[in-house]
Scaffold this active site. Structure first.
Site, PDB file in Angstrom:
ATOM      1  N   HIS A  51       0.838  -1.206   0.000  1.00  0.00           N
ATOM      2  CA  HIS A  51       0.000   0.000   0.000  1.00  0.00           C
ATOM      3  C   HIS A  51       0.873   1.256   0.000  1.00  0.00           C
ATOM      4  CE1 HIS A  51      -3.454   2.554   1.371  1.00  0.00           C
ATOM      5  NE2 HIS A  51      -2.471   3.224   1.962  1.00  0.00           N
ATOM      6  N   GLU A  52       1.885   1.284   0.853  1.00  0.00           N
ATOM      7  CA  GLU A  52       2.754   2.459   0.927  1.00  0.00           C
ATOM      8  C   GLU A  52       3.595   2.625  -0.335  1.00  0.00           C
ATOM      9  OE1 GLU A  52       2.177   4.550   3.103  1.00  0.00           O
ATOM     10  OE2 GLU A  52       0.933   3.290   4.378  1.00  0.00           O
ATOM     11  N   HIS A  85       1.582   4.307  -2.975  1.00  0.00           N
ATOM     12  CA  HIS A  85       1.537   5.769  -2.834  1.00  0.00           C
ATOM     13  C   HIS A  85       2.755   6.412  -3.497  1.00  0.00           C
ATOM     14  CE1 HIS A  85      -2.019   6.468  -0.516  1.00  0.00           C
ATOM     15  NE2 HIS A  85      -1.630   5.774   0.538  1.00  0.00           N
ATOM     16  N   GLU A 129      -6.419   6.764  -1.248  1.00  0.00           N
ATOM     17  CA  GLU A 129      -6.337   5.629  -0.326  1.00  0.00           C
ATOM     18  C   GLU A 129      -6.985   4.391  -0.952  1.00  0.00           C
ATOM     19  OE1 GLU A 129      -4.669   5.312   2.557  1.00  0.00           O
ATOM     20  OE2 GLU A 129      -3.914   7.311   2.083  1.00  0.00           O
TER      21      GLU A 129
END
Length: 277
Positions: free
Chosen positions: A137-138, A141, A205
């Site tokens: 997930h990070e 980003h 997100e």
């Protein structure tokens, strides 16, 4: 990210923000009789660049993050990150660890020069597949340049608020209360722009969740991680009181009234539901 609805909403919000920025730049150019080019350079290059550099440094400093050594304690995190970066065709970011008071993680910087910070509380809470979901997930980003997107949005808010302040001052005819009125108007303008910026943040997100699901092959590990992170944060105070850092985190532990109004994250329950569907 394949969700057409999210893509369309992001496109609409992005277009509105760009329209506000362009209108403000044109006004400043006309009001002061200067070329549009230096206005564009200042507001698109210099201001965001300064905010980006300062924001990255402050995020690391305020979280108390330290370099994550490649020893027996963290070797599995480094190997996991390297494998994900190979799959995502991106350079491995710096890995750092921090005592944040709650299980959490965040990314700052950009693809090729990014930093991923994970809390020691997170590392002790999650299973390896759940941690992989959080790291993915990070990394998403960083790959999607989300930090830069948010900095640009915040810069637009700054430019618009300054322009509103100047307009109200010029129209005030030296009214003694003009400064206060101009200040309040500029803050209101910035608040309205930030509503759009926070909308982009919430959409991003969902995008990062979906990208993580695709790269790890299933949404369930990240969904379980979000459940544990949310439960693990209950009744615990975050050691990070910087709202900018909390906005970057995979789980925003800031429960202040302002944060509830300007939410940077969609409800955790909805994120979990989307990951499992």
């Amino acid at each position: 990210m394949n969700d057409l609805g999210l893509q369309l909403r992001m496109a609409v919000v992005g277009t509105v923000l760009f329209g506000l920025y362009l209108a403000t730049a044109l006004f400043v150019s006309a009001a002061f009789g200067i070329s549009l080019v230096p206005v564009l350079i200042l507001s698109i290059v210099l201001l965001p660049a300064g905010q980006y550099k300062l924001g990255k440094w402050l995020a690391i400093r305020s979280s108390g993050a330290e370099e994550m050594p490649e020893d027996a304690r963290f070797q599995h995190v480094h190997r996991m990150t390297e494998s994900l970066c190979d799959d995502m065709d991106m350079d491995k970011p710096r890995l750092m660890v921090a005592k944040m008071g709650v299980p959490n993680a965040f990314a700052t910087g950009r693809k090729g020069a990014g930093v991923v910070v994970v809390s020691s509380e997170l590392l002790s809470l999650l299973e390896d597949d759940e941690l992989e979901g959080v790291i993915a997930h990070e990394l998403a980003h960083l790959k999607n340049r989300d930090t830069i997107t948010m900095v640009l949005g915040q810069s637009i808010g700054t430019v618009v608020s300054y322009a509103v302040f100047i307009v109200v001052q010029l129209l005030g005819d030296d009214n003694p209360g003009g400064f206060i009125v101009a200040y309040v108007a500029s803050m209101l303008a910035n608040f309205l722009v930030m509503l759009f910026v926070m909308a982009i943040s919430r959409y991003r997100e969902y995008v990062a969740d979906d990208d993580a699901r695709q790269y790890i092959g299933s949404g369930d590990p990240l969904a379980r991680a979000l459940e544990k992170i949310s439960a693990g944060a209950e009744g615990r105070e975050s050691a990070v009181d910087d709202s900018g850092v909390n906005a970057l985190c995979i789980f925003n532990a800031d429960r202040s009234l302002l944060q509830q109004i300007l939410s940077t994250h969609p409800p955790t329950e909805k994120r979990i539901e989307r990951l499992r569907n």
